[in-house]
Scaffold this motif. Structure first.
Motif, PDB file in Angstrom:
ATOM      1  N   UNK A 106       0.828  -1.209   0.000  1.00  0.00           N
ATOM      2  CA  UNK A 106       0.000   0.000   0.000  1.00  0.00           C
ATOM      3  C   UNK A 106       0.860   1.255   0.000  1.00  0.00           C
ATOM      4  N   UNK A 107       1.857   1.287   0.867  1.00  0.00           N
ATOM      5  CA  UNK A 107       2.730   2.467   0.959  1.00  0.00           C
ATOM      6  C   UNK A 107       3.592   2.592  -0.292  1.00  0.00           C
ATOM      7  N   UNK A 108       4.109   1.474  -0.788  1.00  0.00           N
ATOM      8  CA  UNK A 108       4.928   1.501  -2.013  1.00  0.00           C
ATOM      9  C   UNK A 108       4.130   2.072  -3.183  1.00  0.00           C
ATOM     10  N   UNK A 109       2.907   1.611  -3.345  1.00  0.00           N
ATOM     11  CA  UNK A 109       2.063   2.083  -4.449  1.00  0.00           C
ATOM     12  C   UNK A 109       1.792   3.587  -4.329  1.00  0.00           C
ATOM     13  N   UNK A 110       1.463   4.039  -3.133  1.00  0.00           N
ATOM     14  CA  UNK A 110       1.166   5.455  -2.907  1.00  0.00           C
ATOM     15  C   UNK A 110       2.379   6.348  -3.173  1.00  0.00           C
ATOM     16  N   UNK A 111       3.590   5.804  -2.956  1.00  0.00           N
ATOM     17  CA  UNK A 111       4.822   6.581  -3.167  1.00  0.00           C
ATOM     18  C   UNK A 111       5.412   6.350  -4.558  1.00  0.00           C
ATOM     19  N   UNK A 112       4.651   5.685  -5.419  1.00  0.00           N
ATOM     20  CA  UNK A 112       5.092   5.394  -6.794  1.00  0.00           C
ATOM     21  C   UNK A 112       6.401   4.618  -6.844  1.00  0.00           C
ATOM     22  N   UNK A 113       6.574   3.711  -5.913  1.00  0.00           N
ATOM     23  CA  UNK A 113       7.750   2.840  -5.886  1.00  0.00           C
ATOM     24  C   UNK A 113       7.527   1.770  -6.941  1.00  0.00           C
ATOM     25  N   UNK A 114       8.385   1.724  -7.944  1.00  0.00           N
ATOM     26  CA  UNK A 114       8.146   0.816  -9.068  1.00  0.00           C
ATOM     27  C   UNK A 114       9.020  -0.445  -9.066  1.00  0.00           C
ATOM     28  N   UNK A 115       9.968  -0.517  -8.154  1.00  0.00           N
ATOM     29  CA  UNK A 115      10.826  -1.704  -8.080  1.00  0.00           C
ATOM     30  C   UNK A 115      10.104  -2.809  -7.310  1.00  0.00           C
ATOM     31  N   UNK A 116      10.719  -3.980  -7.284  1.00  0.00           N
ATOM     32  CA  UNK A 116      10.136  -5.076  -6.513  1.00  0.00           C
ATOM     33  C   UNK A 116      10.406  -4.888  -5.029  1.00  0.00           C
ATOM     34  N   UNK A 117       9.430  -5.276  -4.240  1.00  0.00           N
ATOM     35  CA  UNK A 117       9.613  -5.299  -2.789  1.00  0.00           C
ATOM     36  C   UNK A 117      10.333  -6.608  -2.465  1.00  0.00           C
TER      37      UNK A 117
END
Length: 161
Positions: free
Chosen positions: A65-76
């Motif tokens: 959720x946080x990654x998507x909101x921050x436009x993080x495009x790499x793999x977690x």
């Protein structure tokens, strides 16, 4: 300079008592708090270069959720050893972050996250669900991160704001 964001998973559900702890999903409040805290990070212009998370469902969903909101495009990066980890295990994970990353997020669970923060800085509060502790390290390599070069920057959590 390296910056670590230590993030406890959002509030999870205890509705289904037959579920294994590892599989507990976020509850209504958790689903609301994760995007809220993402907005807090966004307002501070925080951009993660690496996200590492426990694969437990509640941590995974919080990280996503946080990654998507921050436009993080790499793999977690999901690491089994974060679930129920000791401070020493979490510290080893931090020390093994690639030096090409200056800003890293670590999503996990208490009590391990609290003990990790205490290893680096004077911190006596409990990290509540969806709480975020920001620590800066005055070093060029994550392997050099320690109490002597750590600086407490901020502690944010939903009920505080």
């Amino acid at each position: 300079m390296k910056t670590l964001y230590i993030i406890r998973h959002a509030k999870s559900s205890w509705k289904n008592l037959e579920l294994d702890d590892f599989e507990r999903p976020l509850n209504k409040r958790g689903k609301k708090n994760a995007p809220f805290m993402a907005d807090v990070l966004k307002a501070k212009n925080v951009k993660p270069e690496l996200i590492i998370s426990s694969p437990a469902l509640r941590a995974k969903r919080t990280a996503q959720t946080i990654a998507k909101a921050l436009n993080y495009s790499k793999e977690i990066v999901y690491l089994e050893q974060i679930y129920e980890a000791s401070a020493s295990t979490l510290e080893r994970i931090v020390k093994n972050v690639g030096d090409e990353h200056n800003v890293a997020f670590l999503f996990g669970h208490n009590p391990g996250l609290n003990m990790l923060v205490e290893k680096y800085v004077a911190f006596e509060e409990n990290i509540p669900t969806c709480g975020i502790v920001e620590i800066k390290f005055s070093c060029e390599s994550w392997s050099q991160a320690n109490k002597k070069n750590a600086e407490f920057i901020s502690f944010e959590y939903p009920k505080k704001i």
